[in-house]
Each structure stands twice: as structure tokens, then as C-alpha cells.
Scaffold this active site. Structure first.
Site, PDB file in Angstrom:
ATOM      1  N   ARG A   1      67.417 -53.330 -11.525  1.00 18.72           N
ATOM      2  CA  ARG A   1      66.715 -54.198 -12.479  1.00 18.72           C
ATOM      3  C   ARG A   1      65.753 -55.147 -11.783  1.00 18.72           C
ATOM      4  NH1 ARG A   1      71.930 -55.903 -15.521  1.00 18.72           N
ATOM      5  NH2 ARG A   1      72.519 -54.025 -16.664  1.00 18.72           N
TER       6      ARG A   1
ATOM      7  N   ARG B   1      56.479 -59.714 -21.774  1.00 19.24           N
ATOM      8  CA  ARG B   1      57.440 -59.346 -22.821  1.00 19.24           C
ATOM      9  C   ARG B   1      57.191 -60.130 -24.109  1.00 19.24           C
ATOM     10  NH1 ARG B   1      60.229 -57.873 -26.252  1.00 19.24           N
ATOM     11  NH2 ARG B   1      62.451 -57.307 -26.246  1.00 19.24           N
TER      12      ARG B   1
ATOM     13  N   TYR C   1      77.225 -45.181 -25.781  1.00 14.90           N
ATOM     14  CA  TYR C   1      76.238 -45.966 -26.532  1.00 14.90           C
ATOM     15  C   TYR C   1      75.939 -45.318 -27.882  1.00 14.90           C
ATOM     16  CZ  TYR C   1      74.640 -49.515 -23.172  1.00 14.90           C
ATOM     17  OH  TYR C   1      74.544 -50.611 -22.355  1.00 14.90           O
TER      18      TYR C   1
ATOM     19  N   ASP D   1      64.277 -47.302 -19.678  1.00 13.24           N
ATOM     20  CA  ASP D   1      65.629 -47.631 -20.125  1.00 13.24           C
ATOM     21  C   ASP D   1      66.421 -46.346 -20.256  1.00 13.24           C
ATOM     22  OD1 ASP D   1      67.773 -48.335 -22.427  1.00 13.24           O
ATOM     23  OD2 ASP D   1      67.145 -50.170 -21.411  1.00 13.24           O
TER      24      ASP D   1
ATOM     25  N   ARG E   1      63.899 -59.505 -16.395  1.00 18.78           N
ATOM     26  CA  ARG E   1      63.743 -60.790 -17.075  1.00 18.78           C
ATOM     27  C   ARG E   1      63.807 -62.007 -16.156  1.00 18.78           C
ATOM     28  NH1 ARG E   1      68.177 -60.586 -21.576  1.00 18.78           N
ATOM     29  NH2 ARG E   1      69.192 -59.234 -20.039  1.00 18.78           N
TER      30      ARG E   1
END
Length: 370
Positions: free
Chosen positions: A32, A45, A161, A83, A36
């Protein structure tokens, strides 16, 4: 063969480490790393939906390059911004990224008959073309600075998921499937596996120089369930990708498997066709080396500092990286062999980028041999 004309690679450190070679220092990248915690990511974003970024090659490329630019000379690999849940999307399910909540499936798989809602045939070249285009563009924009990693989620993690409808603390719904509907679960896992093989093959054709498979929820399975509902499909991906590349006369790229929480299976996973096994932070590297064959091991290792060390201050980061290096190398004077430095999971949003810079500098400092 891929017909892309890419700039020559200037830094092959991670490729050599992935092959198990002795290196002058450990290559380092961060799961990652384009995310963020970076203010430049957050600024972009604010203007774009998450999956809009994933589906827009120019934006995915821009974000992929952000940490390479910020930490110039400190990172030894880039990883394409995407993703793992683009695979369920390609298979026919709707996935939304809800701010403050994470991924959400409005209409998840509830009972085995719901599998009929998935596409009979997934045209990976069409449905995931935006990822391939982003990879090709990014390879060119990198100008050979570092290799580019492509990735997919693992079948068990993706299936969980698709059934849970998002994140879960217990995976009760997904586990109900494997216990109550084992045959249907295995069929779905195979269906996902087939898509993952095509997807990874397409990423290499597009320009990916390494591949990583993320089995983020591997540790939620008991060892005997992992052996049935995860490990065989992980092995099938490694074998399937290699076979497709060989048939297409495309050089086989190193493959990394990160099965978080499945340290009980390291010995088995070390002979399933992956070049590198990623370690989480709850196993000592020396133990992992011993488990996978010791000095004669055939698999490289990646990891494995607790991501939360990045909140501990510079002295704590320094000492933890030093400890990690000693455990991977045996002695501080030794040169690393078959070790790719990383965190034991993804970096989290609250990290100060300058603390990550310090971590990277410490890896460079302590992973070198005398």
C-alpha cells in the site's frame, strides 16, 4: 511475446533477491505504498471516486508513481495502483468503495445458487483492460527506475469478500459456505482461480515484472481448512501463470505469495511454485528461514516489521529494523540472501510519510553487509 518497447531497467535488486541471490543490501518496497498516508494521494482522491481512479490508467499511473517520486532512490519497486476487488467486478458483481467504511457489495452471494449471477465467461482482456493499460503506461513513465509489481487477491480471500459483502471480523457467512456447501465452495474457488490466472498472465503481457498474490484472510482458516480451501488454489495460480507464460514464449517473472496469518503452512507453501513468500510480523524471520529449508531453502522471503512500528518514533523504528535485519541475515555483517524488506502488512493511513522515509533509510543502512 509482449510487443511493448520499455526503457531499460536500472535497478534489478528486487528481481535478484526474488531469485534467492545474495544482494548488496535488501531491496525494499511497502505494501500500500501508494495510498492514503500520502497527502498527494488524498488530494487526488478528493476529486475522484476510488474505482474511477482504478479504471482510469492515467490516474492509476499517477498514484503509482507518487511514492517513487517522493522517496526517490529509497524504494526498489513500484506496485500498480488497483484493488483486489476488480476481479469480483469483472466476474459480474457490483463493488462500491464507501468512504469511512471500505468495500461494499450491494448484492453479495448469499446461497450457492447465487453463483449463477456470475458471468459464465470472463473476458479478462476486455473487462480488466484498464488495469493492463495502466501497467503499460506506468512501465513507460517509470523510465526503468524500478520494476513494476502486478497483483491479484487470492481465491479464498476474494470468495470471502463476495459472500460477506465487505469486510468482516468473523467471516461467518463465508465459513458457513465452506462447512455447509464444501463442493459448491470448491467450484467457486476454482472459478475465481481461473480468472486470477488469466488476469496475472495479462498483467505480465502488459509489462508487470513481478507478481504478488494477496491472501489477506488466509489466517482466518484453521490449518486443515486452509489446506483444502486455500492452498490448492494458490498452487494452481502459480502453476497456471507459469504454464501460460511459457506457452506464449514470455519470460516467467518472479511470483510472491503473501498468505497473512498462515505461518503454519510456510513449509508447504515453500514448494508450491512461488519464488517468494511474504511474512507477517508474528513470526521471527530466523524461524521462517528454518521452516522453509534453512540455508539451502529454495524460496526467498519478504517482510516483516509490524506496520504499527511506524507510529513508534524514529528510535523505535531504527531498533526494529536493526532487529529484523539481524534475524534475516544471521549477523549484521552478513550480506542478505533472498530477502526483500517490507512491512508485515500494508501501511496504514495515519503514518507520517517522513517516518516511512526514516524506515526506508534504516533498511538501506542495516541490510547492507560489511
Amino acid at each position: 511475446m509482449s510487443t511493448h518497447d520499455f526503457p531499460p531497467l536500472q535497478n534489478d535488486l528486487i528481481l535478484r533477491a526474488a531469485r534467492g541471490e545474495e544482494t548488496e543490501r535488501a531491496p525494499v518496497w511497502i505494501m500500500r505504498q501508494a495510498g492514503r498516508y500520502l497527502p498527494e494521494f488524498r488530494a487526488l482522491r478528493e476529486k475522484h471516486d476510488f474505482f474511477e481512479i482504478c479504471r482510469t490508467p492515467a490516474l492509476a499511473c499517477e498514484i503509482t508513481l507518487q511514492p517513487i517520486t517522493r522517496f526517490a532512490g529509497l524504494l526498489d519497486a513500484s506496485i500498480i495502483f488497483s484493488d483486489i476487488l476488480v476481479v469480483p467486478q469483472a466476474m459480474g458483481l457490483v463493488v462500491e468503495m464507501v468512504p469511512g467504511k471500505g468495500p461494499h457489495f450491494p448484492d453479495p452471494l448469499v446461497v450457492p445458487s447465487d453463483v449463477s449471477r456470475l458471468k459464465d465467461i470472463v473476458n479478462v482482456e476486455l473487462d480488466l483492460k484498464y488495469v493492463f493499460d495502466a501497467i503499460t503506461l506506468t512501465r513507460k513513465k517509470l523510465k526503468g527506475a524500478v520494476p513494476l509489481i502486478g497483483f491479484t487477491g487470492a481465491p479464498w480471500t476474494l470468495m470471502a469478500y463476495m459472500i460477506e459483502g465487505g469486510g468482516s471480523q468473523t467471516l461467518t457467512k463465508a465459513k458457513t459456505w465452506i462447512f455447509k456447501h464444501p463442493e459448491e465452495s470448491r467450484a467457486l474457488l476454482q472459478q475465481i482461480t481461473d480468472v486470477c490466472v488469466e488476469y496475472l498472465f495479462g498483467q505480465v503481457k502488459a509489462g508487470a515484472q513481478l507478481l504478488q498474490v494477496f491472501d489477506s484472510w488466509a489466517g482466518e482458516l484453521a490449518p486443515h481448512d486452509f489446506a483444502v480451501f486455500s492452498a490448492p488454489y494458490l498452487a494452481a495460480i502459480a502453476l497456471g501463470v507459469r504454464e501460460k507464460l511459457q506457452r506464449a514464449s514470455i519470460p516467467v517473472v518472479p511470483m510472491i505469495l503473501f498468505a497473512k496469518g498462515a505461518n503454519h503452512a510456510l513449509r508447504t507453501l515453500s514448494v508450491t511454485g512461488y519464488d517468494v513468500l511474504g511474512l507477517d510480523w508474528v513470526i521471527d524471520p530466523a524461524k521462517a528461514i528454518e521452516t522453509t529449508g534453512g540455508a539451502a531453502r529454495k524460496v526467498a522471503l519478504q517482510g516483516n516489521v509490524d506496520p504499527n512500528i511506524l507510529y513508534g518514533g524514529r528510535e523505535a523504528i531504527d531498533q526494529e529494523v536493526k532487529r529484523m535485519a539481524r534475524s534475516f541475515k544471521g549477523t549484521m555483517e552478513a550480506r542478505p540472501r533472498g530477502w526483500i524488506a517490507n512491512l508485515g502488512h500494508g501501511i496504514t493511513p495515519g503514518v507520517d510519510p517522513e517516518d516511512l522515509r526514516w524506515f526506508l533509510e534504516c533498511v538501506h543502512k542495516y541490510s547492507k553487509g560489511a
